[in-house]
Design a protein around this motif. Structure first.
Motif, mmCIF file in Angstrom:
data_model
loop_
_atom_site.group_PDB
_atom_site.id
_atom_site.type_symbol
_atom_site.label_atom_id
_atom_site.label_comp_id
_atom_site.label_asym_id
_atom_site.label_seq_id
_atom_site.Cartn_x
_atom_site.Cartn_y
_atom_site.Cartn_z
ATOM 1 N N SER A 199 67.609 47.935 18.086
ATOM 2 C CA SER A 199 66.722 46.955 18.705
ATOM 3 C C SER A 199 67.046 46.782 20.178
ATOM 4 N N MET A 200 68.320 46.871 20.517
ATOM 5 C CA MET A 200 68.722 46.744 21.917
ATOM 6 C C MET A 200 68.338 47.971 22.737
ATOM 7 N N GLY A 201 68.198 49.127 22.078
ATOM 8 C CA GLY A 201 67.954 50.366 22.822
ATOM 9 C C GLY A 201 66.543 50.884 22.754
ATOM 10 N N GLY A 202 65.619 50.117 22.161
ATOM 11 C CA GLY A 202 64.245 50.597 22.023
ATOM 12 C C GLY A 202 63.562 50.877 23.345
ATOM 13 N N ALA A 203 63.860 50.055 24.360
ATOM 14 C CA ALA A 203 63.220 50.245 25.659
ATOM 15 C C ALA A 203 63.582 51.598 26.260
ATOM 16 N N ARG A 204 64.819 52.029 26.092
ATOM 17 C CA ARG A 204 65.226 53.328 26.631
ATOM 18 C C ARG A 204 64.517 54.471 25.922
ATOM 19 N N VAL A 205 64.276 54.312 24.631
ATOM 20 C CA VAL A 205 63.546 55.341 23.889
ATOM 21 C C VAL A 205 62.125 55.460 24.425
ATOM 22 N N ALA A 206 61.482 54.322 24.665
ATOM 23 C CA ALA A 206 60.116 54.344 25.199
ATOM 24 C C ALA A 206 60.076 54.967 26.579
ATOM 25 N N ARG A 207 61.103 54.716 27.375
ATOM 26 C CA ARG A 207 61.139 55.256 28.733
ATOM 27 C C ARG A 207 61.263 56.777 28.712
ATOM 28 N N ARG A 208 62.001 57.306 27.741
ATOM 29 C CA ARG A 208 62.221 58.760 27.699
ATOM 30 C C ARG A 208 61.103 59.517 26.994
ATOM 31 N N LEU A 209 60.577 58.937 25.926
ATOM 32 C CA LEU A 209 59.589 59.656 25.117
ATOM 33 C C LEU A 209 58.156 59.238 25.381
ATOM 34 N N GLY A 210 57.961 58.073 25.986
ATOM 35 C CA GLY A 210 56.631 57.493 26.068
ATOM 36 C C GLY A 210 56.417 56.553 24.882
ATOM 37 N N ALA A 211 55.632 55.511 25.080
ATOM 38 C CA ALA A 211 55.509 54.460 24.071
ATOM 39 C C ALA A 211 54.910 54.976 22.770
ATOM 40 N N ARG A 212 53.818 55.752 22.850
ATOM 41 C CA ARG A 212 53.167 56.232 21.620
ATOM 42 C C ARG A 212 54.089 57.144 20.832
ATOM 43 N N PHE A 244 56.856 55.122 19.184
ATOM 44 C CA PHE A 244 56.366 54.462 17.975
ATOM 45 C C PHE A 244 56.283 55.444 16.814
ATOM 46 N N ALA A 245 55.726 56.626 17.074
ATOM 47 C CA ALA A 245 55.556 57.616 16.007
ATOM 48 C C ALA A 245 56.908 58.036 15.433
ATOM 49 N N CYS A 246 57.885 58.262 16.299
ATOM 50 C CA CYS A 246 59.216 58.670 15.828
ATOM 51 C C CYS A 246 59.882 57.555 15.024
ATOM 52 N N ALA A 247 59.776 56.316 15.508
ATOM 53 C CA ALA A 247 60.380 55.193 14.800
ATOM 54 C C ALA A 247 59.738 55.005 13.432
ATOM 55 N N LEU A 248 58.425 55.063 13.374
ATOM 56 C CA LEU A 248 57.719 54.926 12.102
ATOM 57 C C LEU A 248 58.084 56.057 11.148
ATOM 58 N N GLY A 249 58.203 57.270 11.703
ATOM 59 C CA GLY A 249 58.568 58.413 10.869
ATOM 60 C C GLY A 249 59.959 58.280 10.277
ATOM 61 N N LEU A 250 60.919 57.825 11.082
ATOM 62 C CA LEU A 250 62.277 57.618 10.570
ATOM 63 C C LEU A 250 62.299 56.567 9.467
ATOM 64 N N ALA A 251 61.567 55.471 9.670
ATOM 65 C CA ALA A 251 61.517 54.436 8.641
ATOM 66 C C ALA A 251 60.900 54.970 7.358
ATOM 67 N N ILE A 274 48.482 57.487 13.301
ATOM 68 C CA ILE A 274 47.590 56.701 14.150
ATOM 69 C C ILE A 274 48.180 56.526 15.545
ATOM 70 N N ALA A 275 49.496 56.275 15.608
ATOM 71 C CA ALA A 275 50.153 56.094 16.902
ATOM 72 C C ALA A 275 50.046 57.347 17.767
ATOM 73 N N ILE A 276 50.096 58.508 17.125
ATOM 74 C CA ILE A 276 50.027 59.761 17.883
ATOM 75 C C ILE A 276 48.643 59.997 18.448
ATOM 76 N N PHE A 277 47.623 59.735 17.647
ATOM 77 C CA PHE A 277 46.262 60.118 18.035
ATOM 78 C C PHE A 277 45.424 58.968 18.598
ATOM 79 N N ALA A 278 45.841 57.726 18.392
ATOM 80 C CA ALA A 278 45.025 56.593 18.855
ATOM 81 C C ALA A 278 45.157 56.414 20.356
ATOM 82 N N GLU A 307 47.094 54.155 30.973
ATOM 83 C CA GLU A 307 47.494 53.102 31.907
ATOM 84 C C GLU A 307 48.388 52.072 31.218
ATOM 85 N N GLN A 308 48.037 51.729 29.969
ATOM 86 C CA GLN A 308 48.878 50.787 29.218
ATOM 87 C C GLN A 308 50.266 51.358 29.000
ATOM 88 N N GLU A 309 50.335 52.640 28.618
ATOM 89 C CA GLU A 309 51.637 53.245 28.358
ATOM 90 C C GLU A 309 52.473 53.295 29.630
#
Length: 500
Positions: free
Chosen positions: A322-335, A338-345, A477-481, A489-491
Motif C-alpha cells: 500500500s505504501m509503494g503503489g504510487a511508485r508502481v503507477a509511476r513506472r508502469l502507468g496507472a492502467r 491496476f491490471a497487474c495488481a488485479l491479476g496478482l490478486a 477492463i483496466a487494460i482496454f478501457a 490525460e488522466q493517466e
C-alpha cells in the motif's frame, strides 16, 4: 464557494502529528470490517445466531457505512469536519461498548449498525482534513499514501488482532479494544486537527439519503435471505423494491444541482477503472478472509491465535505494498499497474484451490501472500486516481465515491460470495445452516463432520474462484478501457501526482 477554517494552524510538525491522529479512526473502521472473521465461531457458540443473523452481524456495519459515507462527507462540509469526526468517535465508542456486552444476536446486530453510523463520519472527515493539514501537493500525496496504507492494512490485520484478543479474553474484547484508541483521538484531536467547513452550500438532500439506504439494504437482504432460506415470493419482492429504489435514486441524482452522488465522474475512464477495481478487490478480499478464517478453525481445528498467526505474511505484504503503489503507477502507468495488481490478486485467490480437508496450509500462506501483493498495490492506486483524475474542486465527491466502493465491496463480498459458499455447502448434504453448527450438533459422528468439512471446502473453492474471475475480468477492463485522449490525460495526471 468560500471556505472557512478555524482552530489549529497546520505547521509541518503539527501536520504530521495530525496525520498520526487521523490514522487512528481509519485503522479502527477498516479493522472492524474484518475483526469478526475469526470471532464468528466463538460468537456462534455464545449467542447462537442463525445463518442469516451471522451474515447481518458481519455486513450490516459495512453496508451502513457505504450508504452514509457521502452523506456524512457533505454534512461535515456544513458543520465542520473536525466536529463531525469527534462526534462520530463518540458514537463509535458507545456502539463498541454495547457490542462488547451484547446479550443476544439481535442486540449485537443493532450495535454493529450503530458502529456503522459512527464509522461513516470518521472515514470521509479524516481524509478530507488531510487537505487542510498538507496544502503542499507532494506532501499531501505522501500523506494520502500513508492514510490508504493504514486503511488497507487495517482490514488485513483485523483477523490477527481479533485472534490475539480471543486467545486471552472473551469475544467482547474485539470491540472494547476500540475504546483506548478513540480516547486518544478525542483527547488530541481538538489540539492538532484544524477545523474546516465550506460556506454557501445548499441544504442536504435528505430524500437522496433515504433512497440510497432504502435501495441498498433491501437488495442485500434479498440476496442473503435467498442463500440462507431459499427463494420465495417475499424475498423476490423485497429485492425488486430495492432495485426500483436504487434506479429512482440514480435518476434523482441526474437532476439535482448538488447531487449526493456525482454520476458525471463515472464518464472518466480511469476513474471508473479505479472504482471498479476497489469494489471487485474488496469483494474478493472480504470473502477470502472470512472463508479462510472459518476454514483454519472449523476445518483444520486450529485455535484463534494459531489461525491469526498464519495471516501475518499477507497482512504485512498488504501494508508494505500500500505504501509503494504510487511508485508502481509511476513506472508502469496507472492502467497497467491496476491490471497487474488485479491479476496478482486473482492468482492468489486461485491458489486457494490447493486447500483441502486434510492439508494445504502452505497453499493458504502462499495464496494469501500473493493476493496481498495485488490488494495492497491496488487500494493505494484507487485513492491516488480518485483524487488526481478529477479537478480539485470535485476531489471531495471523487473521494467519497471511492470510499463508498471500498465499503460496498466489503459488504457485497460477504453477502454475495459468502452466500455462494453457503449454497454449495448446504447442497452437499443434510447439514445445519453453518459448518460450526453442524460440527457442534454432530454428536461425535466423525463421518458427518468430515463430509460437512468437505462441503465447506467445496463452497470456499467456488466462492474464491468467482472472486478470482471478477478480479481477472476487471484486469481486462483496466487494460482496454479508456484508450482515448481523455484517458491518457488522466493517466498523466496520476503519474504527475505520484511523482516524488
Amino acid at each position: 464557494m468560500s471556505e472557512t477554517g478555524t482552530g489549529v494552524p497546520a505547521t509541518a510538525r503539527r501536520a504530521w502529528l495530525g496525520l498520526a491522529v487521523l490514522i487512528l479512526p481509519v485503522l479502527l473502521v477498516s479493522m472492524d470490517m474484518s475483526v469478526l472473521y475469526l470471532a464468528m465461531p466463538t460468537l456462534t457458540a455464545h449467542l447462537d445466531p442463525d445463518a442469516t443473523q451471522q451474515l447481518w452481524i458481519l455486513d450490516i456495519y459495512g453496508f451502513l457505512i457505504a450508504g452514509l459515507l457521502i452523506t456524512m462527507g457533505n454534512l461535515g462540509d456544513r458543520i465542520g469536519r473536525r466536529n463531525i469526526l469527534l462526534a462520530g468517535a463518540c458514537v463509535f465508542g458507545l456502539a463498541s461498548t454495547l457490542a462488547a456486552f451484547a446479550p443476544s444476536a439481535g442486540v449485537l446486530i443493532a450495535a454493529r449498525a450503530l458502529m456503522g453510523v459512527g464509522g461513516a463520519t470518521l472515514l470521509p472527515s479524516s481524509l478530507a482534513l488531510i487537505s487542510s493539514l498538507f496544502p503542499d501537493p507532494r506532501r499531501r500525496a505522501a500523506a494520502i499514501g500513508v492514510w490508504t496504507a493504514f486503511f488497507a492494512g487495517g482490514s488485513a490485520v483485523g483477523p490477527l488482532i481479533g485472534g490475539m484478543l480471543l486467545h486471552q479474553f472473551w469475544w467482547g474484547a474485539v470491540f472494547l479494544i476500540n475504546l483506548p484508541v478513540l480516547l486518544v483521538l478525542l483527547a488530541l484531536g481538538p489540539f492538532v486537527l484544524p477545523e474546516h467547513r465550506a460556506a454557501g452550500r445548499g441544504p442536504l438532500d435528505l430524500l437522496s439519503v433515504a433512497m440510497s439506504i432504502g435501495g441498498i439494504l433491501p437488495v442485500v437482504y434479498a440476496v442473503k435471505q435467498a442463500a440462507a432460506e431459499g427463494i420465495d415470493a417475499l424475498t423476490v419482492l423485497i429485492g425488486v423494491v430495492g432495485v426500483v429504489v436504487l434506479v429512482a435514486f440514480v435518476r434523482r441524482q441526474r437532476h439535482l444541482t448538488e447531487p449526493l452522488l456525482d454520476l458525471s465522474l463515472f464518464r472518466r475512464g480511469l476513474f471508473s477503472v479505479a472504482i471498479g477495481s476497489s469494489t471487485a478487490g474488496m469483494m474478493s478480499l472480504a470473502a477470502m478472509s472470512y472463508l479462510t478464517s472459518v476454514y483454519l478453525q472449523s476445518v483444520t481445528g486450529r485455535d484463534v491465535l494459531s489461525a491469526a498467526l498464519l495471516g501475518i505474511p499477507a497482512a504485512a505484504v498488504v501494508f508494505v505494498c500500500s505504501m509503494g503503489g504510487a511508485r508502481v503507477a509511476r513506472r508502469l502507468g496507472a492502467r497497467t499497474a491496476f491490471a497487474c495488481a488485479l491479476g496478482l490478486a486473482a492468482v492468489g485467490n486461485l491458489m486457494l484451490l490447493g486447500l483441502g480437508v486434510d492439508g494445504g496450509i502452505g497453499w493458504y500462506i502462499a495464496g494469501s501472500t500473493v493476493a496481498g501483493l495485488g490488494y495492497g498495490t491496488m487500494f493505494t492506486l484507487v485513492s491516488e486516481v480518485s483524487v488526481a483524475s478529477v479537478s480539485p474542486e470535485r476531489a471531495g465527491s471523487a473521494v467519497g465515491i471511492s470510499e463508498t466502493s471500498f465499503e460496498l465491496g466489503n459488504g457485497l463480498g460477504l453477502s454475495l460470495l459468502g452466500s455462494i459458499a453457503a449454497l454449495v455447502f448446504r447442497s452437499g448434504g443434510h447439514y445445519a445452516p453453518t459448518l460450526g453448527e453442524t460440527v457442534m450438533r454432530a454428536g461425535g459422528d466423525a463421518g458427518l463432520v468430515r463430509a460437512a468439512r468437505g462441503s465447506f471446502v467445496d463452497g470456499m473453492h467456488v466462492a474464491t474462484t468467482v472472486g478470482a474471475v471478477l478480479l481477472a475480468s476487471m484486469a481486462v477492463i483496466a487494460i482496454f478501457a479508456g484508450r482515448g485522449r481523455a484517458a491518457r490525460e488522466q493517466e498523466s495526471a496520476v503519474e504527475a501526482t505520484t511523482a516524488s
